[in-house]
Each structure stands twice: as structure tokens, then as C-alpha cells.
Design a protein around this motif. Sequence first.
Motif, PDB file in Angstrom:
ATOM      1  N   TYR A   1      23.209 -46.626  27.439  1.00  0.00           N
ATOM      2  CA  TYR A   1      24.205 -45.563  27.388  1.00  0.00           C
ATOM      3  C   TYR A   1      23.559 -44.331  28.015  1.00  0.00           C
TER       4      TYR A   1
ATOM      5  N   PRO B   1      26.528 -53.606  32.538  1.00  0.00           N
ATOM      6  CA  PRO B   1      27.042 -52.401  33.217  1.00  0.00           C
ATOM      7  C   PRO B   1      26.836 -51.188  32.314  1.00  0.00           C
ATOM      8  N   ILE B   2      26.205 -50.143  32.863  1.00  0.00           N
ATOM      9  CA  ILE B   2      25.804 -49.002  32.044  1.00  0.00           C
ATOM     10  C   ILE B   2      27.035 -48.200  31.610  1.00  0.00           C
ATOM     11  N   VAL B   3      27.026 -47.765  30.361  1.00  0.00           N
ATOM     12  CA  VAL B   3      28.132 -46.953  29.852  1.00  0.00           C
ATOM     13  C   VAL B   3      27.809 -45.484  30.123  1.00  0.00           C
ATOM     14  N   TYR B   4      28.593 -44.854  31.002  1.00  0.00           N
ATOM     15  CA  TYR B   4      28.391 -43.439  31.328  1.00  0.00           C
ATOM     16  C   TYR B   4      29.507 -42.611  30.725  1.00  0.00           C
ATOM     17  N   ASP B   5      29.153 -41.502  30.095  1.00  0.00           N
ATOM     18  CA  ASP B   5      30.166 -40.578  29.586  1.00  0.00           C
ATOM     19  C   ASP B   5      29.450 -39.284  29.230  1.00  0.00           C
TER      20      ASP B   5
ATOM     21  N   GLN C   1      29.393 -42.272  19.607  1.00  0.00           N
ATOM     22  CA  GLN C   1      29.587 -43.726  19.600  1.00  0.00           C
ATOM     23  C   GLN C   1      28.362 -44.442  19.052  1.00  0.00           C
ATOM     24  N   ILE C   2      27.172 -43.943  19.407  1.00  0.00           N
ATOM     25  CA  ILE C   2      25.945 -44.587  18.925  1.00  0.00           C
ATOM     26  C   ILE C   2      25.827 -44.412  17.415  1.00  0.00           C
TER      27      ILE C   2
ATOM     28  N   ASN D   1      33.240 -34.626  30.520  1.00  0.00           N
ATOM     29  CA  ASN D   1      31.967 -34.952  31.156  1.00  0.00           C
ATOM     30  C   ASN D   1      31.934 -34.347  32.551  1.00  0.00           C
TER      31      ASN D   1
ATOM     32  N   THR E   1      31.307 -35.531  35.538  1.00  0.00           N
ATOM     33  CA  THR E   1      31.954 -36.194  36.675  1.00  0.00           C
ATOM     34  C   THR E   1      33.442 -35.849  36.731  1.00  0.00           C
ATOM     35  N   ALA E   2      34.043 -35.583  35.573  1.00  0.00           N
ATOM     36  CA  ALA E   2      35.462 -35.211  35.545  1.00  0.00           C
ATOM     37  C   ALA E   2      35.657 -33.846  36.201  1.00  0.00           C
TER      38      ALA E   2
ATOM     39  N   LEU F   1      38.360 -46.150  13.211  1.00  0.00           N
ATOM     40  CA  LEU F   1      36.921 -45.871  13.192  1.00  0.00           C
ATOM     41  C   LEU F   1      36.479 -45.467  11.788  1.00  0.00           C
TER      42      LEU F   1
ATOM     43  N   ARG G   1      30.454 -47.487  10.984  1.00  0.00           N
ATOM     44  CA  ARG G   1      29.272 -47.751  10.167  1.00  0.00           C
ATOM     45  C   ARG G   1      29.115 -46.725   9.045  1.00  0.00           C
TER      46      ARG G   1
ATOM     47  N   PHE H   1      33.424 -50.698  18.963  1.00  0.00           N
ATOM     48  CA  PHE H   1      32.736 -50.828  20.248  1.00  0.00           C
ATOM     49  C   PHE H   1      32.481 -52.273  20.641  1.00  0.00           C
TER      50      PHE H   1
ATOM     51  N   ASN I   1      34.130 -47.351  25.942  1.00  0.00           N
ATOM     52  CA  ASN I   1      34.430 -47.527  27.357  1.00  0.00           C
ATOM     53  C   ASN I   1      33.292 -48.262  28.046  1.00  0.00           C
ATOM     54  N   ALA I   2      32.897 -49.408  27.504  1.00  0.00           N
ATOM     55  CA  ALA I   2      31.793 -50.165  28.086  1.00  0.00           C
ATOM     56  C   ALA I   2      32.339 -51.170  29.083  1.00  0.00           C
ATOM     57  N   PRO I   3      31.924 -51.081  30.373  1.00  0.00           N
ATOM     58  CA  PRO I   3      32.442 -52.007  31.381  1.00  0.00           C
ATOM     59  C   PRO I   3      32.203 -53.451  30.969  1.00  0.00           C
TER      60      PRO I   3
ATOM     61  N   PHE J   1      39.488 -42.110  37.583  1.00  0.00           N
ATOM     62  CA  PHE J   1      40.110 -40.858  37.953  1.00  0.00           C
ATOM     63  C   PHE J   1      39.201 -39.680  37.660  1.00  0.00           C
ATOM     64  N   ASN J   2      38.321 -39.833  36.683  1.00  0.00           N
ATOM     65  CA  ASN J   2      37.365 -38.777  36.368  1.00  0.00           C
ATOM     66  C   ASN J   2      36.119 -38.865  37.220  1.00  0.00           C
ATOM     67  N   GLY J   3      36.160 -39.693  38.240  1.00  0.00           N
ATOM     68  CA  GLY J   3      35.100 -39.664  39.231  1.00  0.00           C
ATOM     69  C   GLY J   3      33.914 -40.556  38.954  1.00  0.00           C
ATOM     70  N   ALA J   4      33.993 -41.423  37.958  1.00  0.00           N
ATOM     71  CA  ALA J   4      32.876 -42.324  37.698  1.00  0.00           C
ATOM     72  C   ALA J   4      33.370 -43.759  37.778  1.00  0.00           C
TER      73      ALA J   4
END
Lengths: 270, 269
Positions: free
Chosen positions: A56, A83-87, A95-96, A188, A190-191, B111, B116, B133, B216-218, B232-235
Motif C-alpha cells: 500500500y 498490483p500496488i494499492v495507491y491512494d 484501511q490498514i 489524493n 493524483t486527483a 465496516l 477489526r 478489504f 480499491n485493491a486492483p 479519472f483521478n489520474g492513477a
Amino acid sequence: MRRRSTAALALATLAVAGLVGCAPSGAGSSGDLDLSRSSAPPDNAAPELSGELSIYAAASLGTAFDELAELFEQRHPSVDVRPIVYDGSSTLARQILEGAPADVFASADEKNMDTVSALAVAPEIFASNTLVIAVPAGNPGDVTDLASLADPALTVVLCAPEVPCGAASERLLDAEGVAVRPASIEQNVTAVLAKVAAGEADAGLVYATDVVGVADVEAIVPEGAPDVVNRYPVTVLTDAANPDAAAAFVAFVVSADGQAVLRDLGFGAP
Amino acid sequence: MTHRRDAGGFVPRILAVPAVVGLALLVLPLSALVLRVEWSTLWADITSPEALSALGLSLVTGLIATVLCVLVGVPLALVIARAGRRSAALLRALVTIPLVLPPMVGGVALLFLFGRTSWFGGILAEWGIRVPFTTGAVVLAQTFVALPFLVLALEGSLRTTGTAYEQAAASLGAGRWTILRRVTLPLAAPGLIAGIVLCFARAIGEFGATALFAGNAPGVTQTMPLAIYTAFNGAGVSQGTAVALSLLLLVTAVGVLLLVRAWRAEAPR
């Protein structure tokens, strides 16, 4: 009536099944990556690592960590970096804390690393970054410095104060005594950059590294920017499913090779 | 003055103006989306590994969520349709809640139940079960928001058909399961099918609850709506992909709705 609806349902199911069938083959097409991997020299010193590695990372690390992960996979072919989770760092930290399955967490500031301190094994600073004013190519809003962001006629977007780029923006604007009314607060960095690059905003504060190699965006280094420095910590998490690979990845990020990648992308030294 | 007594009815003609404005409000933004599509790269955008993984995940989780909705929603609709007026009203209000809540609230609520840091999530964690998640969390979030569509559609259908045929079947000696299988459900089939289709469409469009509860994990929890948002947010995938995926989701939704329409047209009164 019943027969037709059954037939249609079967057709829909088939269509869906067909599409689903494509998915694994698409995901599995990373097979061509394996070719490049096998040609890479194995790292003799490292112990045999394997399994999946979940990372992450702050949104501003997107390009850097994709590259680092690829290099890491070349050295440790048996490790599969998911695939790395970016935010935004604050989203990831939340989330962690709620149990997201991360092995490694890289934050864009120390505050969000502190949030997960109970779960962080040993955070290490690995990079630093400063802010720039990003404007669309051609600078349609005639932005010259930080003070021009206060112009109410300009559409300015900023990061939310909870995320590192927002906290840094706040510090910078406060230090220079500039009051900005942002049109939008993004979760974030990138937005923010995406809205400037699309020309929807006249200006936004992003990291110096974000504008490197982005064609649609110009950067202006504002007064006082060098004084507001974000330091990036990275850590293995106590809940890591694959602690050995996680530790090896963190070690790689802070190693000379990892640092060279970060430096090439414009990150400052830790 | 002549009145046409045909299907045109007696609606004041001036109302056509706001009606057209309303229609334009719905259609124009979607046309703008279609105009932005890069047709030359559309196929490549849709078939990129990231897009396919998001698409596959959306379809698989959407289908599982729909099956879950059928398993619990059909009994729930039967109970509400055959309950007394007051309890039916209360139950219906409860079922409608996810429809009127912002889906994000549903995500926060899920949640707080499974996270947890909650008591229930804590117990699950002790057993080694982690829900948030994960892909399972996506299914749960989709089920939460899609269930009302199935229950309300089916319940309406059950209520309209009434119990006369069931009573006739019972008087001829049919058991409860036989009546359910041979009388009740076939009579309510149009409502059930419409409910299932809407439920599936809602599930694959789910964004808010998924974003908060599943993340949002690919490849794991990044469904189509999240991939579109991320792009849309560029990533992640490119903006071209965001537009291409949006178009795909739009086409799917329109297709699904046309299917419902086709079924309804054949439905007995």
C-alpha cells in the motif's frame, strides 16, 4: 412466455460467463513478463523468497513503486508483487487499521505513518518531496506565484488537509500568508493533478515529482517551497502475511539501487 | 375543437416542454460521454489487463451478490407479502433503507460491523476470518445495496397476485412447498425476474459502499466503478480507459433495462 425468458436468461448467463472467462486470461497475460525476469541475474545474497507481496503506497509514489516492484520481482522471481494499492496516505492508513491485508505501507508523511504506529514494525524514511504549483500547459490563468492563487477568479484545487500533500499545502500557504478558497478538495495528489491536466482547474499544489514527465502540465516553484519538505516513511506491517518478502522490499527501497530509482524520478534524499 | 380520444389522452400539450427538458437532462450527459470515447483505442482500452480484471471482478461479484439476494430476498419478500399490514409496512421500510441511504453510509456501517476494531469483527479476527478489504467484502456491499431492488419488485408482484390461487391449490390437497413451487413463484415470475435483473444491474454499478468497506485493491476489490473513479483521478488505468469502461457499464445497464422491459411486455396482467 416461460420458455423465452428462460432462453434469454441462459443467453445472458452465457454472455456473462464468456466475459468472465476472459478475465483470468487477461490477468494471466503477465506471462510475457516472465521472459524478462528469467534473464535478470539472481541476487546471490538474498535468502530464497516466495509468495505474494501486498504493498500500500501513497498516490505520489505511483510511478516510483511500480518501477521498484518490477525490479524487485526481477531479483526475486518467486515473489509475486500484487498490483500496488495507491491512494491518499490517510485513506490507506485507515484501511490498514481496519485490517486491510498489506505487507508494506509507504506513506507520504510521518503523521499518517504515526496513525498506524501500533502496526508498523520499523518505519524508515526513504525519500523526500517538495511542492510546486501545477498549471495547465500554457498557463491560462496567468499564475505567477503563490499569492496569485488567492485570486477568486481562478479555479484552484488542493489536496485535503488529512492527506500529506494537503497538510504540506496548508503549511506552505500559511507560511507565505496566502488565503486560498479551493474549488475542490481532493483525497489524493493524483486527483489534483488530473484536474489540472484536464484543464478543469487553473492551478493546484502538487509534489515536484508529480509533474515530472507530464506533458499537459507546467510547474512553478513557489517562494518558500524548499522549506516545506515531506518525508516519506516505509515500513513492514506487524500483520504482514509475507514478512520476509516485505522486509526484503523495504531493504531494497532504502538500498542504493532503490534510491537511484527514486532520485531519477525527482525525489529528494531522505 | 376536436379531441382525439386515442392513446394520446388529455395531457396538456404545454407539458411536453418540461418533459423534453427532463429527457435532455438524462440523455445529454450520456451523449457527451459517448462523444468523448476514443473509438480508435476503445477495444485496446476495454481489453487492457487492468480493465479486464475490473470487469471480470465486477461480473463475478455481481453474479454472486445476485444469487445471495435471491437466496435471502425471495423468502423475505414472501414474508413481507403475506405479513399483516403493520408488520409488512415496518419490514418494507427496513428493506427500503439501503435505497434511500447514501451507499457510503452502508459502507461505513458494514465496516463498523465487520471491521477489526468492532466487537463482531474482533471475534471473527480471532477465528482468523477477515472480511473487510476482501473480494467477499465487495459481494457483501453489493448484496446490501442491491437486495431492496429484488425484495420490493417481488413483494409487489406477490401482493398483486393475491392468495386466491394458493387457496384453491391448498383445497385440492397441495402442500406448502408444492404451492410455492407450482403456484406462487410462477405467478410472481415477472416481478422476480425484473427484480433479479435490477438487482444485478445495481450490484455491478455499486461504488460507495464498496469503496469504504472493500477498498480499491486492483484485482481483489477494484470493481469497474472503482477502476473508473481511480482512472479519472489520474492513477491506475488511463482516462481513456475510464471513458471506455463507463461506456461499457452504460451499455450493460441499458441492455439489462431493455431485457426487463421485454419481460414485462410479455407478463400477464
